[in-house]
Design an enzyme around this catalytic site. Structure first.
Site, PDB file in Angstrom:
ATOM      1  NE  ARG A 106      65.343  18.336   3.453  1.00 52.43           N
ATOM      2  CZ  ARG A 106      63.903  18.720   3.675  1.00 52.43           C
ATOM      3  NH1 ARG A 106      63.319  19.961   3.606  1.00 52.43           N
ATOM      4  NH2 ARG A 106      62.739  17.965   4.107  1.00 52.43           N
ATOM      5  CG  HIS A 133      60.330  13.805   1.441  1.00 51.26           C
ATOM      6  ND1 HIS A 133      61.403  13.558   2.345  1.00 51.26           N
ATOM      7  CD2 HIS A 133      59.661  15.044   1.987  1.00 51.26           C
ATOM      8  CE1 HIS A 133      61.373  14.675   3.230  1.00 51.26           C
ATOM      9  NE2 HIS A 133      60.311  15.447   3.109  1.00 51.26           N
ATOM     10  CD  GLN A 136      56.012  14.456   4.790  1.00 55.52           C
ATOM     11  OE1 GLN A 136      56.957  15.521   5.583  1.00 55.52           O
ATOM     12  NE2 GLN A 136      54.911  14.398   5.459  1.00 55.52           N
ATOM     13  CB  CYS A 264      54.716  16.701   2.657  1.00 53.43           C
ATOM     14  SG  CYS A 264      55.366  18.028   1.241  1.00 53.43           S
ATOM     15  NE  ARG A 292      58.833  13.785   8.236  1.00 53.78           N
ATOM     16  CZ  ARG A 292      59.378  14.717   7.355  1.00 53.78           C
ATOM     17  NH1 ARG A 292      59.194  15.501   6.841  1.00 53.78           N
ATOM     18  NH2 ARG A 292      60.844  14.099   7.118  1.00 53.78           N
TER      19      ARG A 292
HETATM   20  N1  NVA Z   1      58.190  18.539  -2.963  1.00 54.95           N
HETATM   21  C1  NVA Z   1      58.801  19.577  -2.102  1.00 54.95           C
HETATM   22  C2  NVA Z   1      58.760  18.869  -0.633  1.00 54.95           C
HETATM   23  C3  NVA Z   1      59.239  19.830   0.467  1.00 54.95           C
HETATM   24  C4  NVA Z   1      59.159  19.069   1.910  1.00 54.95           C
HETATM   25  C5  NVA Z   1      60.138  19.883  -2.352  1.00 54.95           C
HETATM   26  O1  NVA Z   1      61.131  19.242  -2.730  1.00 54.95           O
HETATM   27  O2  NVA Z   1      60.721  21.134  -2.048  1.00 54.95           O
HETATM   28  N1   CP Z   2      57.704  18.078   4.736  1.00 54.87           N
HETATM   29  C1   CP Z   2      59.026  18.362   4.887  1.00 54.87           C
HETATM   30  O1   CP Z   2      59.938  17.726   4.516  1.00 54.87           O
HETATM   31  O2   CP Z   2      59.178  19.574   5.480  1.00 54.87           O
HETATM   32  P1   CP Z   2      60.635  20.261   5.819  1.00 54.87           P
HETATM   33  O3   CP Z   2      61.029  20.745   4.441  1.00 54.87           O
HETATM   34  O4   CP Z   2      60.266  21.586   6.656  1.00 54.87           O
HETATM   35  O5   CP Z   2      61.471  19.449   6.287  1.00 54.87           O
END
Ligand code: NVA
Ligand code: CP
Length: 308
Positions: A106, A133, A136, A264, A292
């Site tokens: 990540r 992502h 997800q 999400c 997930r």
């Molecule tokens: N668009 C959000 C998704 C979090 C799971 C982010 O990147 O923070």
């Molecule tokens: N939806 C998602 O990716 O959540 P987190 O940021 O908690 O991993």
């Protein structure tokens, strides 16, 4: 599955059949888990997780998935690894590959995960970048299959930021041919290259500024935060730009009677979604979050199994 791609960086990288196979795998792994039948194909295998941003769902679902499949997981946050102190990505990738059987990353720029995957000799899985992502959206597609029994024909709406989630939804629409109606304010459109390549496969991907137009007769209403991780300093500016880009009872009323609402998570109540809608009977968010786990198990079984 022989011939399974080495990495999962975007949904575009997968073939439609590979995504279908992952979804089928997740359905059967979920069933097995609910029936208490152990399944440990990854005994002795280790998953590395390198996270430069916060996470609840992605981290816990991948770690739990690995444990349930009989393997182990090692989590490194930015402050734990030498990458956080400037060790080159290419060095980290080559070293991690000597220890673990797959890596979930990540991070911020998508170029970081691309570089990591070029130097890694084990599968690399995108746990979220600024651009995509994919894991997800795989869980979201599993949730839609459970609720609607199909992925197409359906109208899926995206209300809000043209962010990493929107881009992965666009990739999914390119593969599966469902109608995808995106409503995003000017300046916050999805990635143009992602949009172009998906539209070459599916003409029913539309972009508007009208939330009402996108939500009308929709089967699935989808949204996400106005400011993603890494955009904290833009919060106020974005709050102004996204005013009205919200799923609330009025917008839900424009969708089909049996429409479901997805997010999400984490959600900001009364910004992109109202509390009554996220807590209401049409909300699918908790099933989405659970899924997930099941899709991560399918991903890990395929990718580590294929690489073994
Ligand atoms: N668009 C959000 C998704 C979090 C799971 C982010 O990147 O923070
Ligand atoms: N939806 C998602 O990716 O959540 P987190 O940021 O908690 O991993």
């Amino acid at each position: 599955m022989s011939g399974y791609p080495m990495n999962l960086l975007t949904l575009h990288d997968l073939k439609k059949e590979e995504i279908e196979s992952l979804l089928e795998g997740a359905v059967s792994l979920k069933e097995r888990h609910k029936n208490g039948i152990p399944h440990r194909p990854l005994l002795g295998k280790t998953l590395g997780l390198i996270f430069e941003k916060s996470s609840t769902r992605t981290r816990v679902s991948f770690e739990t998935a690995m444990y349930q499949l009989g393997g182990n997981a090692i989590f490194l946050s930015q402050k734990d690894s030498q990458m956080g102190r400037g060790e080159p990505i290419r060095d980290t990738a080559r070293v991690m590959s000597r220890y673990v059987d797959a890596v979930v990353i990540r991070t911020f720029g998508h170029d970081i995960i691309e570089e990591f995957s070029r130097y890694s000799s084990v599968p690399v899985i995108n746990g979220l970048t600024d651009l995509h992502h994919p894991c997800q959206v795989l869980a979201d597609m599993l949730t839609i299959l459970e609720k609607k029994g199909k992925l197409s024909p359906l109208k899926v709406s995206w209300i809000g930021d043209g962010n990493n989630m929107a881009n992965s939804w666009i990739d999914a629409a390119g593969h599966f041919g469902f109608e995808l109606a995106l409503a995003c304010p000017v300046g916050y459109f999805p990635d143009p290259a992602v949009l172009d390549r998906a539209r070459a496969l599916n003409r029913a991907i539309s972009l508007t500024q009208s939330v009402e137009e996108a939500a009308k007769d929709s089967d699935v209403l989808n949204t996400d935060v106005w400011a993603s991780m890494g955009q904290e300093e833009e919060k106020e500016k974005r709050a102004k730009a996204f005013k009205g880009y919200q799923i609330n009872s009025r917008i839900l009323g424009l969708a089909k009677k049996d429409a479901i609402v997805m997010h999400c998570l984490p959600a900001h109540r009364d910004e992109e979604i109202t509390a009554d809608v996220i807590e209401g009977p049409r909300s699918a968010v908790w099933d989405q979050a659970e899924n997930r786990l099941h899709i991560q198990k399918a991903i890990l079984e395929r990718m580590i199994g294929a690489a073994a």
